[in-house]
Design a protein around this motif. Sequence first.
Motif, short mmCIF file in Angstrom:
data_model
loop_
_atom_site.label_atom_id
_atom_site.label_comp_id
_atom_site.label_asym_id
_atom_site.label_seq_id
_atom_site.Cartn_x
_atom_site.Cartn_y
_atom_site.Cartn_z
N PRO A 36 -4.22 2.42 -5.87
CA PRO A 36 -3.52 1.34 -6.58
C PRO A 36 -2.62 0.53 -5.66
O PRO A 36 -2.03 1.04 -4.72
CB PRO A 36 -2.68 2.09 -7.63
CG PRO A 36 -3.36 3.40 -7.79
CD PRO A 36 -3.94 3.74 -6.46
N SER A 37 -2.55 -0.77 -5.94
CA SER A 37 -1.63 -1.67 -5.25
C SER A 37 -0.48 -2.00 -6.18
O SER A 37 -0.39 -1.47 -7.29
CB SER A 37 -2.38 -2.95 -4.86
OG SER A 37 -2.70 -3.70 -6.02
N GLU A 38 0.38 -2.91 -5.76
CA GLU A 38 1.49 -3.30 -6.62
C GLU A 38 0.98 -4.02 -7.87
O GLU A 38 1.67 -4.08 -8.89
CB GLU A 38 2.46 -4.19 -5.87
CG GLU A 38 1.87 -5.50 -5.36
CD GLU A 38 2.90 -6.36 -4.67
OE1 GLU A 38 2.50 -7.39 -4.09
OE2 GLU A 38 4.09 -6.03 -4.72
N ARG A 39 -0.23 -4.60 -7.81
CA ARG A 39 -0.80 -5.27 -8.98
C ARG A 39 -1.47 -4.29 -9.94
O ARG A 39 -1.48 -4.51 -11.14
CB ARG A 39 -1.83 -6.31 -8.56
CG ARG A 39 -1.25 -7.49 -7.81
CD ARG A 39 -2.29 -8.57 -7.64
NE ARG A 39 -1.74 -9.76 -7.01
CZ ARG A 39 -2.38 -10.93 -6.95
NH1 ARG A 39 -3.58 -11.04 -7.47
NH2 ARG A 39 -1.81 -11.96 -6.36
N GLY A 40 -2.06 -3.24 -9.42
CA GLY A 40 -2.77 -2.29 -10.26
C GLY A 40 -3.86 -1.59 -9.49
O GLY A 40 -3.80 -1.46 -8.26
N ALA A 41 -4.90 -1.13 -10.20
CA ALA A 41 -6.00 -0.40 -9.59
C ALA A 41 -7.31 -1.12 -9.90
O ALA A 41 -7.45 -1.77 -10.94
CB ALA A 41 -6.05 1.04 -10.12
#
Length: 457
Positions: A139-144
């Motif tokens: 996951p990143s800061e935006r989501g997965a």
Amino acid sequence: PPAAPPATAGTLLRGSAAAVGAAPAGTVSGSASQSSRLLAAGLVAAAGAAASRRSRRQLRAAAASGEAAKPKKAADTKAATPKAEKPKAADPKATVVPVEAAPEEPDTAESAAGVELEAAPAAREPCACPVCQAPLEPPSERGAVCEPCGLGFPRRGGFLDLTIGAAVPKDELPMPVEPEASAGTGEPGLLSKLPFVETTDAIAESLGLPQSREVEALGRELLKEPQRLLSGRLQPAGTSTFQNPLVSFAYERGWRRAFASSGFPGPDEEFRLAQEFLREGDGLLGDVLLDASCGSGLFSRRFAASGHYSTVVALDYSEAMLRQVDDFAAKELGAGYAVSAPGKTALKLVRADIARLPFATKSLGGVHAGAAIHCWPNPENAVAEVSRVLRPGGVFVLTTFMPRGPMRPFGQNNNPYRFWTEEELEKLTRQCGLVDFKAITKDPAFIMVRVRKPKSE
């Protein structure tokens, strides 16, 4: 389930405000009506704990994106001359994480974040796509992102939303929203500015009652949908009840204590019993544990604090409950509670449907569901999903109410709650492919069950 007829939303809100405003005689200046007006205004103040919660989100975003200060320095110095390398190593801007808390907290959070980021490539992402069950990208800061499906699942504050209804094309994942961006620039909320607030907070803490910061956070939640939440009676009992911020706020602050009248032995003893059963799961210690329908994280936090697992996934369908987990975990485990480190358990928050678990088949060694199955809309499908994600030798531990004692009326006459006898639970779990049934009961209505996924031949 409630131990008494549902109160109105207004009653719950007034009760919380009264608890925080209860100061000893002589500590409050002015008339009672002035204090009441100040407390009422404080409930709609939108600034109470914005700075500390923004700092937690920054730590989570840094851990999710995989961009650490130390690895960046190492990459930069490869292309630099030895002369240029020294000032870079001494550059404080490259290593300081902006945490506005006690002086020692930034160092602790920064160290934990650094260890997690360096070890990230070897870490196993526990969750999978709820659509195709393929492993998700880290996951990143935006989501997965699920590459096979081309879908993205957003991150909402402290949790990852892995419900199918939240899925979007992976290129359309939104940037995370700061829910308190309009709350100001981190200045204290109105309640925290009152002259008696330190005294009332100390009293509230000693009694296990909400403190000013928590009441202000509830006020911000209510401002989002005030008409729906504050008019009339609470929603009908069932899963939807726990999506209400008022109920989520009250759950660990009094609601669950009423379970003692049905024989529940209390969180500490329930945790001890659950741990004894979970130890029987093959390869579970040091691996991933799922706390399904975690509520406010009453047991998720205990599992994480035990250090017996690499990761604890706190999963619930209610966004309001997951925000409670975030608040409690940050207070008890620290701002970096989601960060992995040697000897430290990471606590991951996930929103998902119990009947569509975001995990690969045969991927987990243990699942816990405390006081939950009686609320599940389709318990047969949910237990079948638990069986699917358990690997051979894995264990499922659950607690619920039997249909007797003070809670019996709530499980009759088409009530959304369904209570189970020991025989019914054994039949249900066996129908879902789970064996080796064991149960602990306590009068009048408490039952804890442990079942196992059969080992392969």
